[in-house]
Design a protein around this motif. Structure first.
Motif, PDB file in Angstrom:
ATOM      1  N   VAL A   1       0.838  -1.206   0.000  1.00 49.29           N
ATOM      2  CA  VAL A   1       0.000   0.000   0.000  1.00 49.29           C
ATOM      3  C   VAL A   1       0.872   1.255   0.000  1.00 49.29           C
ATOM      4  O   VAL A   1       1.837   1.364   0.759  1.00 49.29           O
ATOM      5  N   GLU A   2       0.507   2.198  -0.872  1.00 48.38           N
ATOM      6  CA  GLU A   2       1.139   3.510  -0.902  1.00 48.38           C
ATOM      7  C   GLU A   2       0.092   4.552  -0.529  1.00 48.38           C
ATOM      8  O   GLU A   2      -1.036   4.510  -1.025  1.00 48.38           O
ATOM      9  N   SER A   3       0.463   5.498   0.301  1.00 44.77           N
ATOM     10  CA  SER A   3      -0.509   6.422   0.882  1.00 44.77           C
ATOM     11  C   SER A   3      -1.213   7.286  -0.150  1.00 44.77           C
ATOM     12  O   SER A   3      -2.387   7.640   0.020  1.00 44.77           O
ATOM     13  N   ASP A   4      -0.543   7.643  -1.251  1.00 44.87           N
ATOM     14  CA  ASP A   4      -1.135   8.561  -2.227  1.00 44.87           C
ATOM     15  C   ASP A   4      -1.763   7.847  -3.415  1.00 44.87           C
ATOM     16  O   ASP A   4      -2.114   8.479  -4.410  1.00 44.87           O
ATOM     17  N   VAL A   5      -1.932   6.534  -3.322  1.00 45.59           N
ATOM     18  CA  VAL A   5      -2.537   5.748  -4.403  1.00 45.59           C
ATOM     19  C   VAL A   5      -3.952   5.354  -4.006  1.00 45.59           C
ATOM     20  O   VAL A   5      -4.196   4.975  -2.857  1.00 45.59           O
ATOM     21  N   GLU A   6      -4.878   5.458  -4.958  1.00 46.34           N
ATOM     22  CA  GLU A   6      -6.255   5.011  -4.726  1.00 46.34           C
ATOM     23  C   GLU A   6      -6.402   3.549  -5.133  1.00 46.34           C
ATOM     24  O   GLU A   6      -5.888   3.138  -6.176  1.00 46.34           O
TER      25      GLU A   6
ATOM     26  N   GLY B   1     -16.092   0.252  -2.829  1.00 47.73           N
ATOM     27  CA  GLY B   1     -15.638   1.626  -3.041  1.00 47.73           C
ATOM     28  C   GLY B   1     -14.151   1.741  -3.350  1.00 47.73           C
ATOM     29  O   GLY B   1     -13.406   0.757  -3.348  1.00 47.73           O
ATOM     30  N   ARG B   2     -13.747   2.973  -3.609  1.00 47.05           N
ATOM     31  CA  ARG B   2     -12.341   3.302  -3.820  1.00 47.05           C
ATOM     32  C   ARG B   2     -11.828   4.034  -2.574  1.00 47.05           C
ATOM     33  O   ARG B   2     -12.521   4.885  -2.025  1.00 47.05           O
ATOM     34  N   LYS B   3     -10.610   3.702  -2.154  1.00 50.04           N
ATOM     35  CA  LYS B   3     -10.004   4.361  -1.000  1.00 50.04           C
ATOM     36  C   LYS B   3      -8.532   4.631  -1.277  1.00 50.04           C
ATOM     37  O   LYS B   3      -7.847   3.801  -1.886  1.00 50.04           O
ATOM     38  N   ALA B   4      -8.072   5.778  -0.803  1.00 55.16           N
ATOM     39  CA  ALA B   4      -6.648   6.085  -0.876  1.00 55.16           C
ATOM     40  C   ALA B   4      -5.922   5.345   0.236  1.00 55.16           C
ATOM     41  O   ALA B   4      -6.493   5.073   1.308  1.00 55.16           O
ATOM     42  N   GLY B   5      -4.652   5.011  -0.012  1.00 61.52           N
ATOM     43  CA  GLY B   5      -3.876   4.263   0.968  1.00 61.52           C
ATOM     44  C   GLY B   5      -3.806   4.932   2.324  1.00 61.52           C
ATOM     45  O   GLY B   5      -3.719   4.251   3.361  1.00 61.52           O
TER      46      GLY B   5
END
Length: 465
Positions: A75-80, A97-101
């Motif tokens: 997981v990368e924090s700035d990737v959805e 749903g979609r979530k950012a890291g």
């Protein structure tokens, strides 16, 4: 609240409205009961074909049938990340749903692929098992969802899917615990792999595969019917109270009241609210979703776009679109989309036509109603659909036509059992009337588009020749 005026028809008309809505509610309840029985029938057909009473099929541990996959996405924090979920009671996987890291705590995720097996450890006791469908391919699940490859030398995915739809299987895996203790029980992968299932012969499995396709089509049709039932009463209320403005004294105009059918709740005839078929309505709602996505991106929605977007959504996302598509000078084209579905959307006030040639579609006065119905009818697919549309609206018209055309060529080659190579794709495009003369379909442009679609997992790797 005291300042709000509510449209109030005469008492006699109120009684007719209550009778009408009561009749609709009764039909909805009956229809739901029928659909529930048909769903049980589908499970019984699978059980009788694959696991008949008194069968002497050998029992095989899931450790031989399933191979657990490790977490494969850091997981990368700035990737959805696009997530998938699993319904309870054997209803399969859905687009979540979609979530950012940065918005969740997991450090790793699993990316699922079509044909794999997956379940949430905490919800297995109530039948939350699924074989990953094509529309969820490439999506993500948390570490709480073990993911397995299926050993198709021994068992095909359709058989695994059928087995885990059976309620008695859920209770066996859950053990003897009941109530709160059962809800707290987690099915660990090691326990699942130690469990066994009766294994039908491969001949019987392949026979079932043919039947399973028809059962899945019937199940999908029933899901569409259930979605229709969900919106039937709201649609009735909209027709009664929202399609006409109230008069100055708050009463409904006679044109609105006059639409209430004359029958009592005991009348067995079904009230008809619309003249359009379910298929036309379904495809019209897809057109509205396309128009909404383009509008949010600040782009115009023209008739040119509708068939291309709809075709790609159906082909890549597995979105339930009833229209069929043919070769056309401007790319894959469907008269059901560009004529019938569009007309349905305009007729209902969901969309309106704009421009000198009337080829631009904009939100109509009831656009919000259409989006709400689309959520009800296509909610399980909207995440995948919007992901596809958000990718496509970055394309210019030439790029959109090029990608849609290549996908149609690949579909046609596969349908004819011909080899799919870059050379074969180019030859088909060159023979497609109106394509060869366009710069967008030169060899370099086509090859670049093919590589892009392979990268997006819209196509498998394709050989040059």
């Amino acid at each position: 609240m005291n300042e709000i005026k509510v449209p109030l028809p005469p008492v006699d008309e109120q009684r007719r409205i209550v009778s009408w809505l009561g009749a609709i509610s009764g039909r909805v309840t009956e229809a739901r009961d029928i659909l529930a029985r048909r769903h049980r029938d589908i499970i019984d057909v699978a059980k009788s074909m694959l696991f008949p009473y008194g069968s002497t099929d050998r029992r095989v541990a899931f450790g031989r049938l399933l191979d657990r996959r490790t977490l494969n996405v850091r997981v990368e924090s700035d990737v959805e990340y696009q997530f998938a979920g699993v319904y309870s009671f054997g209803r399969g996987m859905f687009v979540a749903g979609r979530k950012a890291g940065r918005d969740f705590a997991y450090k790793e995720l699993a990316r699922v692929r079509a044909g794999q097996f997956c379940y949430p450890k905490l919800m297995a006791w109530e039948g939350a098992f699924a074989v990953v469908p094509s529309e969820c391919d490439g999506m993500h699940v948390s570490p709480e969802f073990p993911v397995f490859d299926i050993n198709q030398d021994l068992v095909i995915p359709e058989v695994i899917e059928a087995y885990f739809k059976m309620p008695d299987v859920w209770s066996k895996l859950a053990g003897d615990s009941i109530g709160t203790n059962l809800r707290r029980r987690r099915l660990n992968p090691s326990d699942l792999l130690a469990a066994e299932m009766p294994l039908p012969s491969m001949d019987r499995q392949l026979q079932y595969r043919q039947v399973a396709r028809q059962l899945k089509a019937a199940d999908l049709a029933m899901q569409v019917m259930e979605s229709d039932l969900d919106v039937l009463l709201p649609a009735a209320l909209v027709q009664l109270f929202c399609s006409e403005k109230p008069l100055a004294d708050g009463r409904l105009p006679s044109s609105a009241v006059g639409r209430i059918p004359e029958f009592a709740a005991s009348d067995r005839s079904r009230p008809s609210l619309v003249d359009d078929s379910d298929e036309e309505i379904s495809d019209a709602l897809i057109c509205c979703v396309v128009a909404d996505e383009l509008q949010k991106a600040g782009k115009r929605c023209r008739r040119f776009h509708l068939s291309k977007f709809a075709y790609i959504a159906k082909r890549i996302g597995g979105i339930p679109i009833y229209a069929e598509f043919i070769r056309h000078v401007a790319g894959p084209w469907s008269p059901r989309i560009n004529d019938v579905a569009q007309h349905t959307a305009v007729h209902r006030g969901w969309l309106a036509m704009k421009g000198e040639r009337g080829d631009e579609l904009i939100p109509g006065p009831r656009f919000a109603e259409a989006l709400a119905m689309a959520q009800q009818k296509h909610g399980v697919h909207l995440g995948k659909l919007n992901a596809i549309l958000s990718k496509l609206h970055t394309f210019g018209d030439s790029g959109l036509e090029r990608w849609a055309t290549i996908l149609k060529v690949v579909e046609d080659l596969q349908g004819a059992n011909r080899s799919v190579t870059e050379e074969a794709i180019q030859a088909e495009i060159d023979g497609w009337p109106g394509k060869r003369e366009k710069d967008a379909f030169g060899r370099d442009s086509v090859q670049k588009a093919i590589r892009g679609m392979v990268h997006e997992h819209w196509l498998p790797p394709i050989a040059a020749q």
